[in-house]
Design an enzyme around this catalytic site. Structure first.
Site, PDB file in Angstrom:
ATOM      1  N   GLY A 149       0.754  -1.460  -0.215  1.00  0.00           N
ATOM      2  CA  GLY A 149       0.007   0.288  -0.373  1.00  0.00           C
ATOM      3  C   GLY A 149       0.956   1.170   0.004  1.00  0.00           C
ATOM      4  N   ARG A 190      -4.690  -9.006  -8.790  1.00  0.00           N
ATOM      5  CA  ARG A 190      -5.666 -10.242  -9.685  1.00  0.00           C
ATOM      6  C   ARG A 190      -5.616  -9.693 -11.094  1.00  0.00           C
ATOM      7  NH1 ARG A 190      -6.944 -14.401  -6.999  1.00  0.00           N
ATOM      8  NH2 ARG A 190      -6.117 -14.072  -4.668  1.00  0.00           N
ATOM      9  N   LEU A 246      -8.542  -9.068 -13.558  1.00  0.00           N
ATOM     10  CA  LEU A 246     -10.250  -8.917 -13.451  1.00  0.00           C
ATOM     11  C   LEU A 246     -10.665  -9.066 -15.096  1.00  0.00           C
ATOM     12  CD1 LEU A 246      -9.826  -5.176 -12.367  1.00  0.00           C
ATOM     13  CD2 LEU A 246     -10.469  -7.693 -11.376  1.00  0.00           C
ATOM     14  N   HIS A 262       2.081  -0.239 -13.152  1.00  0.00           N
ATOM     15  CA  HIS A 262       2.988  -1.060 -13.450  1.00  0.00           C
ATOM     16  C   HIS A 262       4.396  -0.823 -13.548  1.00  0.00           C
ATOM     17  CE1 HIS A 262       4.498  -5.430 -14.874  1.00  0.00           C
ATOM     18  NE2 HIS A 262       4.510  -5.087 -15.585  1.00  0.00           N
ATOM     19  N   GLU A 278       6.892   5.905  -8.240  1.00  0.00           N
ATOM     20  CA  GLU A 278       5.637   5.881  -8.371  1.00  0.00           C
ATOM     21  C   GLU A 278       5.191   6.362  -7.869  1.00  0.00           C
ATOM     22  OE1 GLU A 278       4.243   1.317  -8.742  1.00  0.00           O
ATOM     23  OE2 GLU A 278       6.077   0.756  -9.010  1.00  0.00           O
TER      24      GLU A 278
HETATM   25  C1  GAR Z   1       4.083  -1.266  -6.991  1.00  0.00           C
HETATM   26  O1  GAR Z   1       5.079  -1.277  -7.229  1.00  0.00           O
HETATM   27  C2  GAR Z   1       3.324  -1.854  -8.557  1.00  0.00           C
HETATM   28  O2  GAR Z   1       3.780  -0.989  -9.657  1.00  0.00           O
HETATM   29  C3  GAR Z   1       2.861  -3.342  -9.062  1.00  0.00           C
HETATM   30  O3  GAR Z   1       2.854  -3.846  -7.053  1.00  0.00           O
HETATM   31  C4  GAR Z   1       3.038  -2.581  -6.694  1.00  0.00           C
HETATM   32  C5  GAR Z   1       2.345  -2.267  -5.570  1.00  0.00           C
HETATM   33  O4  GAR Z   1       3.266  -1.889  -4.452  1.00  0.00           O
HETATM   34  N1  GAR Z   1       1.897  -3.466  -9.963  1.00  0.00           N
HETATM   35  C6  GAR Z   1       2.263  -4.193 -10.805  1.00  0.00           C
HETATM   36  O5  GAR Z   1       3.340  -5.298 -10.386  1.00  0.00           O
HETATM   37  C7  GAR Z   1       0.603  -5.141 -11.614  1.00  0.00           C
HETATM   38  N2  GAR Z   1       1.040  -5.288 -12.664  1.00  0.00           N
HETATM   39  P1  GAR Z   1       2.310  -0.817  -2.884  1.00  0.00           P
HETATM   40  O6  GAR Z   1       0.953  -1.530  -2.897  1.00  0.00           O
HETATM   41  O7  GAR Z   1       3.312  -0.575  -2.012  1.00  0.00           O
HETATM   42  O8  GAR Z   1       1.538   0.167  -2.914  1.00  0.00           O
END
Ligand code: GAR
Length: 208
Positions: free
Chosen positions: A7, A86, A88, A104, A169
């Protein structure tokens, strides 16, 4: 928001709301994992949380319809996925078309799916990054709204690159949501527009 894990993106979005940068109401955080730390961040910030664990449902269809019902009840203008692990189904994606966003950790279309940082290191890429895109039935292949590049350093381990990309991010996702909330970025059935001009390639946000 839909989450499964740590999160940290959720925290960055909550911080942007608190600072007044992001004018959105975060109406709910939904997790498919009861033990996701993201739920604690939401809870501490007064955001309603919901847990829908697939194992509590007889099958995938039942889980996904419960998710759709919950999302409908929230009347969301946008549904941001952040680390929601997951896939969708096409019915859900169609029902919330143009409102579902995902982040991503790669410069899509490079490295969709799992272990993007490791794959970038294996390829010897000089740069990596993250992309915010619309969710479509094909994983990590929806129209790209924006991205941010991060340098890859010769000494980088996978963990180091994951951390650097996450910091990026945390700038990118709130910035994209801010542009959507302000109406600068507009998603229509045919195209994405940026200040009235059709977006031909994703917006680029600076790393630092
Ligand atoms: C993030 O790095 C996001 O980009 C990735 O999961 C992480 C979640 O981090 N998402 C993916 O890989 C989706 N394909 P967070 O729970 O600390 O926000």
């Amino acid at each position: 928001m839909l989450v499964s894990g740590t999160g940290s993106n959720l925290q960055a979005i909550i911080a942007a709301i608190h600072s007044g940068q992001l004018l959105l109401d975060l109406v709910a955080v939904v997790s498919d994992r009861a033990n996701a730390p993201a739920l604690g961040h939401a809870h501490r910030n007064g955001v309603p949380t919901f847990v829908l664990e697939p194992r509590a449902f007889p099958n995938r269809t039942a889980w996904e319809s419960a998710l759709c019902e919950l999302l409908d009840d929230c009347h969301p203008d946008l549904i941001a996925l952040a680390g929601f692990m997951r896939i969708l189904g096409p019915d859900t994606v169609g029902r919330f078309a143009r409102r579902l966003l995902n982040i991503h950790p790669s410069l899509l279309p490079r490295y969709p799916g799992l272990h993007p940082h490791r794959r970038a290191l294996e390829q010897g890429d000089p740069e990596h990054g993250a992309t915010v895109h619309l969710v479509t039935p094909e994983v990590d292949a929806g129209p790209r709204l924006a991205r941010i590049r991060v340098p890859v350093r010769p000494s980088d381990t996978e963990e180091a690159l994951i951390e650097r990309t996450k910091r990026a991010e945390h700038r990118l996702y709130p910035a994209v949501l801010t542009e959507l909330a302000r109406g600068h970025l507009v998603v229509t059935p045919d195209a994405v527009f940026w200040n009235g001009v059709r977006l031909e390639s994703p917006l680029e946000f600076p790393f630092s």
